[in-house]
Design an enzyme around this catalytic site. Structure first.
Site, mmCIF file in Angstrom:
data_model
loop_
_atom_site.group_PDB
_atom_site.id
_atom_site.type_symbol
_atom_site.label_atom_id
_atom_site.label_comp_id
_atom_site.label_asym_id
_atom_site.label_seq_id
_atom_site.Cartn_x
_atom_site.Cartn_y
_atom_site.Cartn_z
ATOM 1 N N LYS A 20 1.093 -1.190 -0.064
ATOM 2 C CA LYS A 20 0.048 0.214 0.003
ATOM 3 C C LYS A 20 1.128 1.534 0.135
ATOM 4 O O LYS A 20 0.361 2.347 -0.536
ATOM 5 C CB LYS A 20 -0.484 0.262 1.295
ATOM 6 C CG LYS A 20 -1.547 1.401 1.884
ATOM 7 C CD LYS A 20 -2.230 1.551 2.515
ATOM 8 C CE LYS A 20 -1.631 1.567 4.298
ATOM 9 N NZ LYS A 20 -1.738 3.065 4.138
ATOM 10 N N CYS A 114 -5.343 12.467 11.666
ATOM 11 C CA CYS A 114 -6.085 10.630 11.539
ATOM 12 C C CYS A 114 -5.785 10.385 12.918
ATOM 13 O O CYS A 114 -5.572 10.796 14.089
ATOM 14 C CB CYS A 114 -5.242 10.255 10.344
ATOM 15 S SG CYS A 114 -3.449 9.059 11.143
ATOM 16 N N ARG A 392 -8.245 -0.535 4.499
ATOM 17 C CA ARG A 392 -7.434 0.184 4.217
ATOM 18 C C ARG A 392 -6.578 -0.301 3.590
ATOM 19 O O ARG A 392 -5.527 -0.209 2.737
ATOM 20 C CB ARG A 392 -7.722 1.665 5.200
ATOM 21 C CG ARG A 392 -8.785 2.633 5.251
ATOM 22 C CD ARG A 392 -8.246 3.662 5.896
ATOM 23 N NE ARG A 392 -6.755 4.325 5.142
ATOM 24 C CZ ARG A 392 -6.318 4.506 6.207
ATOM 25 N NH1 ARG A 392 -5.965 5.447 8.100
ATOM 26 N NH2 ARG A 392 -5.668 5.691 5.853
HETATM 27 C C1 EPZ Z 1 4.071 7.184 6.191
HETATM 28 O O1 EPZ Z 1 2.311 7.819 6.805
HETATM 29 C C2 EPZ Z 1 3.219 5.589 5.795
HETATM 30 N N1 EPZ Z 1 2.040 6.392 5.336
HETATM 31 C C3 EPZ Z 1 2.604 5.777 6.992
HETATM 32 O O2 EPZ Z 1 1.845 4.246 7.341
HETATM 33 C C4 EPZ Z 1 4.233 5.318 8.308
HETATM 34 O O3 EPZ Z 1 3.760 5.295 9.639
HETATM 35 C C5 EPZ Z 1 4.993 6.776 8.132
HETATM 36 O O4 EPZ Z 1 5.413 6.904 6.817
HETATM 37 C C6 EPZ Z 1 5.796 5.958 8.707
HETATM 38 O O5 EPZ Z 1 7.108 4.660 8.265
HETATM 39 C C7 EPZ Z 1 2.175 6.217 3.995
HETATM 40 O O6 EPZ Z 1 2.712 5.681 3.078
HETATM 41 C C8 EPZ Z 1 0.946 5.975 3.373
HETATM 42 P P1 EPZ Z 1 6.466 10.271 8.040
HETATM 43 P P2 EPZ Z 1 3.970 9.766 6.645
HETATM 44 O O7 EPZ Z 1 6.444 11.798 7.113
HETATM 45 O O8 EPZ Z 1 4.477 9.743 5.154
HETATM 46 C C9 EPZ Z 1 6.381 13.441 11.377
HETATM 47 C C10 EPZ Z 1 0.128 3.121 7.855
HETATM 48 O O9 EPZ Z 1 -0.285 2.255 8.874
HETATM 49 N N2 EPZ Z 1 6.300 14.432 10.415
HETATM 50 O O10 EPZ Z 1 7.571 9.452 8.127
HETATM 51 O O11 EPZ Z 1 2.459 10.577 7.114
HETATM 52 C C11 EPZ Z 1 4.321 13.062 11.824
HETATM 53 O O12 EPZ Z 1 4.205 13.658 12.626
HETATM 54 C C12 EPZ Z 1 0.604 3.903 7.691
HETATM 55 O O13 EPZ Z 1 0.117 2.050 6.111
HETATM 56 C C13 EPZ Z 1 6.163 16.361 10.874
HETATM 57 O O14 EPZ Z 1 6.137 16.374 12.348
HETATM 58 O O15 EPZ Z 1 4.994 9.515 8.250
HETATM 59 C C14 EPZ Z 1 5.219 11.630 12.681
HETATM 60 O O16 EPZ Z 1 5.080 11.546 13.520
HETATM 61 C C15 EPZ Z 1 0.171 4.892 9.089
HETATM 62 N N3 EPZ Z 1 5.890 16.932 9.987
HETATM 63 C C16 EPZ Z 1 6.889 11.295 11.682
HETATM 64 O O17 EPZ Z 1 6.944 12.658 10.995
HETATM 65 C C17 EPZ Z 1 5.701 16.212 8.749
HETATM 66 O O18 EPZ Z 1 6.052 17.524 7.362
HETATM 67 C C18 EPZ Z 1 6.648 10.401 10.182
HETATM 68 O O19 EPZ Z 1 5.624 10.620 9.886
HETATM 69 C C19 EPZ Z 1 5.834 15.474 8.314
HETATM 70 C C20 EPZ Z 1 5.762 14.201 9.464
#
Ligand code: EPZ
Length: 411
Positions: A20, A114, A392
């Site tokens: 996904k 979310c 999902r």
């Molecule tokens: C991706 O989300 C995945 N989703 C998530 O999978 C996964 O948990 C996550 O990466 C971490 O591996 C997809 O790829 C569609 P991040 P993403 O940006 O990109 C903070 C699932 O269950 N952050 O690496 O949103 C954020 O708050 C989903 O399949 C900022 O602070 O993850 C979090 O604490 C859930 N500012 C951390 O970084 C930003 O601009 C990791 O987020 C972006 C993120």
């Protein structure tokens, strides 16, 4: 809901579907080219279907051919995400990069948070600004002007997966070279790189903490099969371990699950792996410690599933969630099944033992999968509600588990 009768060992073999979290950015990246693109074995997930409807709204033609999806963005001309749609779907944030790359403009609504946390996008916007994009945030909308888009050095304060992917996609058609420092190293980044390069892009370093994108004038078409879903694989392994079963996963990606296979061995499982196969046998298990980290550390997306496993193992296990600030909601539901879980901030201590069937509610995608795992290990019958959240990220989880001998029915 799922009706689950616990107490059966999971035994058998299963092929792992495409990921996904690789498919979503790859579908977004298809907007970068006006040549047809075929995504092979596209998983039939709610999130993937939602991303396809976003593309159609933007004028991209989408055609399903069996398990393949053919995309043709040649007549796409809208850079505006409809507010309703982009508010409803977090994955619409992946459209920023491709819309700016293709149209030099983008207008999307601020994605909602979310169930697992705020999900800010500050790093996405900081990265795009570094590429010369001017961004106005007003009335819940994000307006991007990429007229002066050009390659640059981008420094991510945190190795955000989404921010890395958005900057990569914005940089592919920009003039000049972009280097992303402190990039996310998840395998899905490498997969997005391989897809972009199949279209004629020039990206390297995907999977390392430094990704380099040489801008090109235009992209062509391609056929591409995304990599296997390491989180689905890890979920099935945790379910097999929790039921003391024996499973053989095919078309899996052991190389992307190093920390997870190591943890399963630490918990007492016998784990063998080949190039694309994983074999697990679980008999006598022992408590373990998990601390989630960005890749290659233990993935946050398997934290809930391993908490469910810990509930079914005698002794005290420890789990620390370092990536998201609010990702323990499943603990309250596990307690309804008799789990003994102590929570304090990012720390959870699980005193594992016996679980009993109960009526529980999924609160998010991976937490829902954890409740199903606990129900499989529990004595008696459970009902897991809100399974649309599980849909999902899992293509009929009930059929996968039933094929491995579990008693799971969708009601
Ligand atoms: C991706 O989300 C995945 N989703 C998530 O999978 C996964 O948990 C996550 O990466 C971490 O591996 C997809 O790829 C569609 P991040 P993403 O940006 O990109 C903070 C699932 O269950 N952050 O690496 O949103 C954020 O708050 C989903 O399949 C900022 O602070 O993850 C979090 O604490 C859930 N500012 C951390 O970084 C930003 O601009 C990791 O987020 C972006 C993120």
């Amino acid at each position: 809901m799922f009706l689950v009768k616990g107490g059966r060992r999971l035994c058998g073999e299963m092929e792992v579907a495409c990921a996904k979290n690789a498919v979503l950015p790859i579908l977004a990246a298809a907007m970068l080219t006006d040549e047809p693109v075929t995504i092979e074995d596209c998983p039939n997930l709610v999130d993937a279907r939602n991303m396809l409807s976003i593309l159609e709204t933007l004028g991209c033609r989408v055609e399903a051919r069996g398990k393949n999806v053919v995309l043709d963005a040649s007549r796409a001309e809208s850079h505006e995400m409809p507010e309703q749609l982009s508010k409803r779907l977090r994955s619409s944030i992946f459209m920023l990069g491709p819309l700016i790359g293709r149209f030099r403009r983008a207008r999307v609504s601020y994605p909602g948070g979310c169930e697992i946390g705020q999900r800010p996008i500050d790093l996405h916007l900081k990265g795009l600004r570094a590429l010369g994009v001017t961004i106005r945030e007003a009335h819940g909308m994000i307006e991007c002007d990429g007229a002066r888009l050009r390659g640059a050095d981008v420094y991510l304060d945190f190795p955000s997966v989404g921010a890395t992917e958005n900057v990569m996609m914005a940089a592919v058609l920009a003039r000049g070279k972009t280097t992303i420092h402190n990039a996310a190293r998840e395998p899905e980044i490498r997969d997005l790189q391989n897809f972009i390069n199949a279209l004629g892009g020039r990206v390297h370093g995907g999977g390392s903490d430094r990704v380099v994108i040489e801008g090109v004038k235009a992209l062509g078409g391609a056929r591409y099969r995304p990599l296997p879903d390491r989180i689905v694989a890890g979920t099935l392994l945790a379910a097999a371990a929790a039921t003391r079963g024996e499973v053989h996963l095919r078309r899996a990606c052991p190389g992307d699950l190093g920390a997870v296979l190591d943890k399963l061995r630490q918990a007492g499982c016998e784990v063998e792996s080949g190039e694309t196969e994983i074999f697990l046998r679980a008999r006598t298990l022992r408590p373990f410690e998990v601390s989630t980290q960005p890749f290659p550390g233990f993935p946050t997306d398997l934290q809930a599933q391993f908490m469910a496993l810990a509930c079914a193992v005698e002794g005290a296990s420890v789990i620390v969630e370092n990536v998201f600030e609010n990702r323990f909601a499943h603990a309250a539901q596990l307690r309804r099944m008799g789990a003994d879980i102590f929570l304090s901030g990012r720390l959870a201590v699980v005193r594992g033992g016996k679980l009993y069937g109960a009526d529980v509610q999924a609160g998010d995608l991976r937490g829902g999968a954890a409740l199903v795992i606990a129900a499989l290990a529990a004595e008696g019958e459970s009902r897991v509600e809100n399974v649309e959240l599980i849909d999902r990220g899992y293509e009929s989880l009930e059929n996968m588990l039933a094929a491995l001998g579990a008693s799971v029915q969708r009601i």
